[in-house]
Design an enzyme around this catalytic site. Structure first.
Site, PDB file in Angstrom:
ATOM      1  N   ARG A   1      -6.261  -6.588   9.044  1.00  0.00           N
ATOM      2  CA  ARG A   1      -6.653  -5.340   9.464  1.00  0.00           C
ATOM      3  C   ARG A   1      -7.900  -4.966   9.132  1.00  0.00           C
ATOM      4  O   ARG A   1      -8.612  -5.218   8.944  1.00  0.00           O
ATOM      5  CB  ARG A   1      -5.247  -4.498   8.693  1.00  0.00           C
ATOM      6  CG  ARG A   1      -4.371  -4.183   8.467  1.00  0.00           C
ATOM      7  CD  ARG A   1      -2.990  -4.328   9.311  1.00  0.00           C
ATOM      8  NE  ARG A   1      -3.453  -3.720  10.879  1.00  0.00           N
ATOM      9  CZ  ARG A   1      -3.718  -4.092  11.682  1.00  0.00           C
ATOM     10  NH1 ARG A   1      -3.064  -4.790  12.613  1.00  0.00           N
ATOM     11  NH2 ARG A   1      -4.118  -2.878  12.920  1.00  0.00           N
TER      12      ARG A   1
ATOM     13  N   GLU B   1      -2.354   1.832  17.870  1.00  0.00           N
ATOM     14  CA  GLU B   1      -2.653   2.423  17.318  1.00  0.00           C
ATOM     15  C   GLU B   1      -0.591   2.793  16.167  1.00  0.00           C
ATOM     16  O   GLU B   1      -0.653   2.206  14.414  1.00  0.00           O
ATOM     17  CB  GLU B   1      -3.667   3.023  16.608  1.00  0.00           C
ATOM     18  CG  GLU B   1      -4.838   2.571  17.212  1.00  0.00           C
ATOM     19  CD  GLU B   1      -5.168   1.068  17.252  1.00  0.00           C
ATOM     20  OE1 GLU B   1      -4.258   1.101  15.698  1.00  0.00           O
ATOM     21  OE2 GLU B   1      -6.183   0.227  16.972  1.00  0.00           O
TER      22      GLU B   1
ATOM     23  N   ASN C   1       0.718   1.440  13.123  1.00  0.00           N
ATOM     24  CA  ASN C   1       0.922   1.931  11.674  1.00  0.00           C
ATOM     25  C   ASN C   1       2.241   1.881  11.158  1.00  0.00           C
ATOM     26  O   ASN C   1       2.776   1.247   9.477  1.00  0.00           O
ATOM     27  CB  ASN C   1       0.676   2.689  10.979  1.00  0.00           C
ATOM     28  CG  ASN C   1      -0.885   2.347  11.473  1.00  0.00           C
ATOM     29  OD1 ASN C   1      -1.792   0.991  11.152  1.00  0.00           O
ATOM     30  ND2 ASN C   1      -1.662   3.448  11.527  1.00  0.00           N
TER      31      ASN C   1
HETATM   32  N1  LIG Z   1       2.562   4.891   8.547  1.00  0.00           N
HETATM   33  C1  LIG Z   1       1.959   4.217   7.919  1.00  0.00           C
HETATM   34  N2  LIG Z   1       2.713   4.584   6.417  1.00  0.00           N
HETATM   35  C2  LIG Z   1       2.034   4.061   5.232  1.00  0.00           C
HETATM   36  N3  LIG Z   1       0.996   3.623   5.291  1.00  0.00           N
HETATM   37  C3  LIG Z   1       0.275   3.281   5.995  1.00  0.00           C
HETATM   38  C4  LIG Z   1       0.792   4.865   7.678  1.00  0.00           C
HETATM   39  N4  LIG Z   1      -0.595   4.347   8.715  1.00  0.00           N
HETATM   40  C5  LIG Z   1      -1.354   4.609   8.155  1.00  0.00           C
HETATM   41  N5  LIG Z   1      -1.187   4.080   6.672  1.00  0.00           N
HETATM   42  C6  LIG Z   1      -1.712   3.816   5.649  1.00  0.00           C
HETATM   43  O1  LIG Z   1      -3.592   4.578   6.058  1.00  0.00           O
HETATM   44  C7  LIG Z   1      -4.336   2.837   6.204  1.00  0.00           C
HETATM   45  C8  LIG Z   1      -5.278   3.368   7.400  1.00  0.00           C
HETATM   46  O2  LIG Z   1      -4.810   2.851   7.828  1.00  0.00           O
HETATM   47  P1  LIG Z   1      -5.385   2.750   9.562  1.00  0.00           P
HETATM   48  O3  LIG Z   1      -6.668   3.274   9.962  1.00  0.00           O
HETATM   49  O4  LIG Z   1      -4.610   2.143  10.789  1.00  0.00           O
HETATM   50  O5  LIG Z   1      -6.004   1.627   9.486  1.00  0.00           O
HETATM   51  P2  LIG Z   1      -5.400   0.082   9.204  1.00  0.00           P
HETATM   52  O6  LIG Z   1      -4.042  -0.199  10.064  1.00  0.00           O
HETATM   53  O7  LIG Z   1      -6.126  -1.386  10.160  1.00  0.00           O
HETATM   54  O8  LIG Z   1      -5.094  -0.595   7.540  1.00  0.00           O
HETATM   55  C9  LIG Z   1      -3.366   1.768   6.177  1.00  0.00           C
HETATM   56  O9  LIG Z   1      -3.887   0.176   5.650  1.00  0.00           O
HETATM   57  C10 LIG Z   1      -2.211   2.079   4.608  1.00  0.00           C
HETATM   58  O10 LIG Z   1      -2.379   2.623   3.783  1.00  0.00           O
HETATM   59 MG   LIG Z   2      -3.583   0.920  11.391  1.00  0.00          MG
END
Ligand SMILES: Nc1ncnc2c1ncn2[C@@H]1O[C@H](COP(=O)(O)OP(=O)(O)O)[C@@H](O)[C@H]1O
Ligand SMILES: [Mg+2]
Lengths: 149, 107
Positions: free
Chosen positions: A106, A48, A52
């Site tokens: 996502r 995960e 990201n």
């Molecule tokens: N490393 C990262 N850099 C930038 N934005 C991030 C990062 N990790 C998470 N995000 C933001 O947080 C949101 C939620 O992440 P997550 O719970 O993993 O769901 P998903 O990956 O399915 O969108 C993402 O849609 C993004 O907007």
């Molecule tokens: Mg994610």
């Protein structure tokens, strides 16, 4: 806390490195004698976090991702995933279940899963500078689990 | 992605396999959609028996498939789900929307 063992790996944000990050983490954790369930949990969490960095941190370019693994006192595995990407403007919002900026591909469940599969999750992020996600999990391991009734 | 799938009386069964992550997701999603668009099943079973790993990318795939089946007013069921993908599915609450089981579906 002084680590008993550690490794640092750096790779470009290519989606093929998601499986690589899981394998490296599983290999590092193997020395901590994890149960199959614990191994599944840490592989899911690292998948995960690395996804990201690949998907959200660098939406339209390839950038560096670092994965740091540390074995801490008390059989605690610490996983740190760091990117130098776009950053998260509102961390509390990002941590909400089903919040995603990623569209239909996502689910918005990544951070929720990291939080529930690991013992702790901390996120530091600076818009335009990047994000660091640190997770810890104490591995009870097969030795002790085998003694349970 | 080449799935094994079979169709019997509008019941479509698709055998998923390997690791379901973001890297694999787009291909899996389009292959699933293609199958459903061709066969227009009234019942679809995703068999997870040979899935060795799944992260939250798999949840998006299930939701996508569920939407496609809802459009056909059909049913979706996830079967033979091993422990690791099961834990991810349960964390998402998807079992409130789709039947999820460790077992093969009732014939
Ligand atoms: N490393 C990262 N850099 C930038 N934005 C991030 C990062 N990790 C998470 N995000 C933001 O947080 C949101 C939620 O992440 P997550 O719970 O993993 O769901 P998903 O990956 O399915 O969108 C993402 O849609 C993004 O907007
Ligand atoms: Mg994610």
């Amino acid at each position: 806390m002084k680590p008993e063992n550690e490794t640092l790996i750096r790779f470009p944000s290519l989606s093929s490195n998601e499986a690589f990050a899981r394998s490296v983490t599983a290999a590092f954790a193997a020395q901590m004698d994890p149960t199959l369930d614990e191994l599944g949990d840490v592989k899911t969490a690292v998948s995960e976090a690395v996804t990201n960095a690949i998907v959200h941190a660098y939406p339209d370019r390839i950038g560096p991702v670092t994965l740091k693994l540390r074995r801490l006192e008390g059989n605690v595995l610490e996983i740190t995933v760091k990117d130098a990407g776009c950053g998260i403007p509102d961390i509390a919002q990002a941590r909400q279940p089903m919040f995603t900026t990623g569209g239909a591909e996502r689910s918005g469940m990544g951070l929720t899963i990291m939080e529930s599969f690991m013992n702790s999750l901390s996120i530091r992020s600076l818009p335009g500078r990047g994000t660091t996600v640190r997770m810890r999990k104490k591995l009870i391991g097969r030795g002790e689990a085998a003694c349970r009734p | 992605m080449n799935f094994t799938s079979f169709l019997q009386d509008k019941r479509l069964t698709i055998l998923l396999s390997g690791e379901i992550d973001h890297h694999a997701a787009r291909e899996i999603m389009s292959a699933l959609t293609a199958k459903i668009d061709v066969y227009l099943p009234s019942y679809c079973e995703l068999d997870f028996g040979a899935v060795t790993f799944m992260d939250s990318s798999g949840i998006a795939i299930v939701i996508h498939t569920l939407r496609a089946m809802n459009e056909l007013e059909g049913k979706l069921r996830l079967t033979h789900v091993p422990p690791q993908p099961m834990k991810v599915l349960l964390a998402s609450g998807i079992q409130k929307l789709v039947a999820v089981s460790q077992e093969r579906s009732p014939a």
